[in-house]
Design a protein around this motif. Structure first.
Motif, PDB file in Angstrom:
ATOM      1  N   LEU A 247       6.330   0.758   8.650  1.00 18.02           N
ATOM      2  CA  LEU A 247       5.779   1.627   7.610  1.00 18.02           C
ATOM      3  C   LEU A 247       4.601   0.965   6.899  1.00 18.02           C
ATOM      4  O   LEU A 247       3.658   1.652   6.476  1.00 18.02           O
ATOM      5  N   MET A 248       4.640  -0.359   6.786  1.00 21.46           N
ATOM      6  CA  MET A 248       3.511  -1.066   6.175  1.00 21.46           C
ATOM      7  C   MET A 248       2.250  -0.934   7.029  1.00 21.46           C
ATOM      8  O   MET A 248       1.134  -0.905   6.510  1.00 21.46           O
TER       9      MET A 248
ATOM     10  N   SER B 124      -3.724   3.917   6.183  1.00 24.26           N
ATOM     11  CA  SER B 124      -4.106   4.897   5.167  1.00 24.26           C
ATOM     12  C   SER B 124      -4.985   4.262   4.092  1.00 24.26           C
ATOM     13  O   SER B 124      -6.002   4.849   3.683  1.00 24.26           O
ATOM     14  N   LEU B 125      -4.627   3.061   3.648  1.00 22.93           N
ATOM     15  CA  LEU B 125      -5.417   2.401   2.604  1.00 22.93           C
ATOM     16  C   LEU B 125      -6.805   2.023   3.108  1.00 22.93           C
ATOM     17  O   LEU B 125      -7.801   2.193   2.387  1.00 22.93           O
TER      18      LEU B 125
ATOM     19  N   TYR C  56       1.449   1.734   8.761  1.00 25.33           N
ATOM     20  CA  TYR C  56       0.899   3.051   8.399  1.00 25.33           C
ATOM     21  C   TYR C  56       0.225   3.005   7.033  1.00 25.33           C
ATOM     22  O   TYR C  56      -0.827   3.633   6.825  1.00 25.33           O
ATOM     23  N   LEU C  57       0.830   2.277   6.097  1.00 22.83           N
ATOM     24  CA  LEU C  57       0.231   2.161   4.768  1.00 22.83           C
ATOM     25  C   LEU C  57      -1.123   1.466   4.848  1.00 22.83           C
ATOM     26  O   LEU C  57      -2.081   1.878   4.172  1.00 22.83           O
TER      27      LEU C  57
ATOM     28  N   GLY D 251      -0.692   9.396   6.099  1.00 22.43           N
ATOM     29  CA  GLY D 251       0.401   9.086   5.183  1.00 22.43           C
ATOM     30  C   GLY D 251       1.357  10.246   4.999  1.00 22.43           C
ATOM     31  O   GLY D 251       2.586  10.070   4.971  1.00 22.43           O
TER      32      GLY D 251
ATOM     33  N   THR E  70      10.438  -1.514   7.736  1.00 18.09           N
ATOM     34  CA  THR E  70       9.527  -1.709   6.607  1.00 18.09           C
ATOM     35  C   THR E  70       8.178  -2.214   7.099  1.00 18.09           C
ATOM     36  O   THR E  70       7.123  -1.782   6.624  1.00 18.09           O
TER      37      THR E  70
ATOM     38  N   PHE F 141       5.337  10.385   6.004  1.00 15.64           N
ATOM     39  CA  PHE F 141       6.328  10.682   4.965  1.00 15.64           C
ATOM     40  C   PHE F 141       7.215  11.856   5.362  1.00 15.64           C
ATOM     41  O   PHE F 141       8.442  11.816   5.173  1.00 15.64           O
TER      42      PHE F 141
END
Length: 480
Positions: A375-376, A382-383, A378-379, A409, A372, A413
């Motif tokens: 993945l955060m 992207s943000l 990567y988030l 992103g 998690t 995914f």
């Protein structure tokens, strides 16, 4: 002598609003030091699990990576001082985690040799070399491209180059084109360099072309012909670009048998089209074309049929066709919430553990909790990329940054969804984590362009000096 008026006194003092905002480069450096601490701890934990000891050899890779990341930071500090301070540390941490776990997979074969340093892990060492090359390319791009708008001048040239890079593996003879990845023709074998994936660089070139094209055609593509169920539908004559992108993505799928690359190109184009026009109808049209293309591909391409069959029934043939997905699911299940611990799992059981299934290898040992966090990261990238798209003032930069942020992103995914059984498996790599030079090099070049756009958006605008100062000019009354 009279004292100056309040207005003159205020004008003579620099206002706080006129002061230059902070560049946040020190915050970026502090975050990179935190990344270094995390990498040192992770490397020590891996060596302790595999060799039952921790010595100075566990510092080799973290220290080498930290030096490289600091060099990248210094280039950003001097040549893009207002760039986003979060993107580079997040990318550095992902790159470092990928290198350490790739090295950990190489150490598995020498687990009994306690005296062998962790640095000498085969693929791990090669990935460090690729990181050096990638960061060197990052620095070169930062130095050469001082204004991202220069790329728009070469948009059509880059579009042609991008198409050539994408379709080259399918057109070259078998002695040069390597049908790797279980039948997907996405590699080109070069003497002395091994295999490269030209499509990784073609993706960057096509995003530049998409951004430039959509800027010039945005007004036309935004026109509506009819309104249906509250949605403004585009004119029929404007469907050409979308249908062309859809057809090209299908051709890539049919000739290269690569589901992931086809999905990436079409998805990025539709996302950038929506950013340019803000028309929901384009998303719906893109979704309908995607569903239609998926059915057509399933009917015509045997590789797609196999992927879908494995996705629906992975345990029907767990030792042959479904081996990859079954071992991936078992790896995630073994890791559980907190994982088996770095170096304490058995990720080598999963096929292609260092590249396509690197997220499974990592997830088994750091668990759902650790994945998690990955993945955060990567988030966050992207943000912050989307934030850069909002900050920059020119339309080309907005579209290019938005497309790049979305591509990261979408790629994560697609690959994570595939290895976890959410969607059918694809052969694309995980940015900055997977083993391989092409993906790592292209991903760092993408970061360089994204930081350049971020610097342009966050850099304060210098107001133009007034032509005359009427308040301070001397006047004289003339009587006629």
């Amino acid at each position: 002598m009279t004292s100056p008026t309040a207005a003159q006194a205020a004008a003579s003092q620099p206002s706080r609003a006129a002061r230059r905002p902070p560049t946040r480069r020190n915050a970026e450096l502090v975050l990179l030091l935190v990344v270094a601490v995390i990498l040192v701890a992770l490397s020590a934990a891996i060596q302790a699990a595999l060799q039952s000891k921790v010595d100075s050899s566990s510092l080799y890779i973290p220290v080498a990576l930290t030096v490289l990341f600091v060099i990248a930071h210094m280039v950003v500090r001097f040549f893009a001082s207002y760039a986003d301070p979060v993107i580079l540390p997040c990318v550095a941490l992902l790159n470092g985690i990928g290198v350490l776990f790739i090295n950990r997979l190489g150490m598995e074969s020498v687990k009994a040799q306690a005296s062998k340093p962790a640095m000498y892990g085969g693929n791990g060492t090669r990935q460090v070399i690729w990181t050096i090359v990638a960061i060197a390319a990052f620095c070169v791009v930062m130095l050469l491209i001082r204004d991202h708008r220069i790329l728009s001048r070469y948009s059509y040239t880059l579009g042609i180059v991008g198409l050539v890079l994408v379709i080259a593996p399918a057109l070259l003879p078998g002695s040069i084109s390597d049908p790797g990845n279980n039948g997907a023709k996405i590699w080109i074998v070069l003497p002395g360099l091994g295999g490269i994936q030209p499509g990784e660089f073609g993706k960057l070139a096509l995003m530049v072309f998409f951004a430039s094209y959509l800027v010039s055609k945005r007004d036309v593509l935004s026109l509506a012909s009819k309104r249906f169920v509250g949605i403004d539908l585009p004119r029929g004559r404007d469907l050409g670009p979308v249908v062309t992108a859809w057809a090209v993505s299908l051709l890539v799928l049919m000739f290269e048998r690569d589901l992931g690359t086809s999905l990436m190109y079409f998805g990025i184009f539709i996302a950038m089209l929506y950013i340019a026009t803000e028309r929901t109808s384009w998303l719906l049209i893109g979704l309908l074309l995607f569903l239609g293309g998926s059915v057509l591909a399933w009917a015509l391409v045997s590789r797609v049929q196999l992927r879908v069959d494995i996705w629906l029934h992975p345990f029907a043939d767990p030792t042959d066709k479904g081996l990859q997905l079954v071992q991936s699911l078992l790896g995630f299940g073994t890791g559980g919430i907190f994982g088996t611990g770095p170096g304490a799992g058995h990720p080598t059981i999963v096929p292609v553990a260092a590249s396509d299934f690197i997220t499974t290898s990592i997830g088994e040992e750091i668990g759902l909790f650790g994945m998690t966090g990955v993945l955060m990261l990567y988030l966050l990238i992207s943000l912050r990329g989307l934030r850069s798209a909002l900050d920059v003032r020119d339309s080309f930069g907005k579209l290019l940054a938005g497309g790049m942020a979305f591509s990261i992103g979408l790629q994560v995914f697609v690959i994570v969804g595939g290895v976890s059984g959410l969607i059918p498996l694809t052969g694309i790599t995980t940015p900055w984590l997977s083993y391989g030079g092409s993906s790592l090099l292209a991903s760092w070049i993408l970061v360089a362009i994204l930081l350049r756009i971020s610097d342009a958006g966050r850099r304060p605008v210098v107001p133009a000096a007034p032509a005359t100062q009427l308040q301070s000019a001397q006047t004289e009354v003339v009587r006629l």
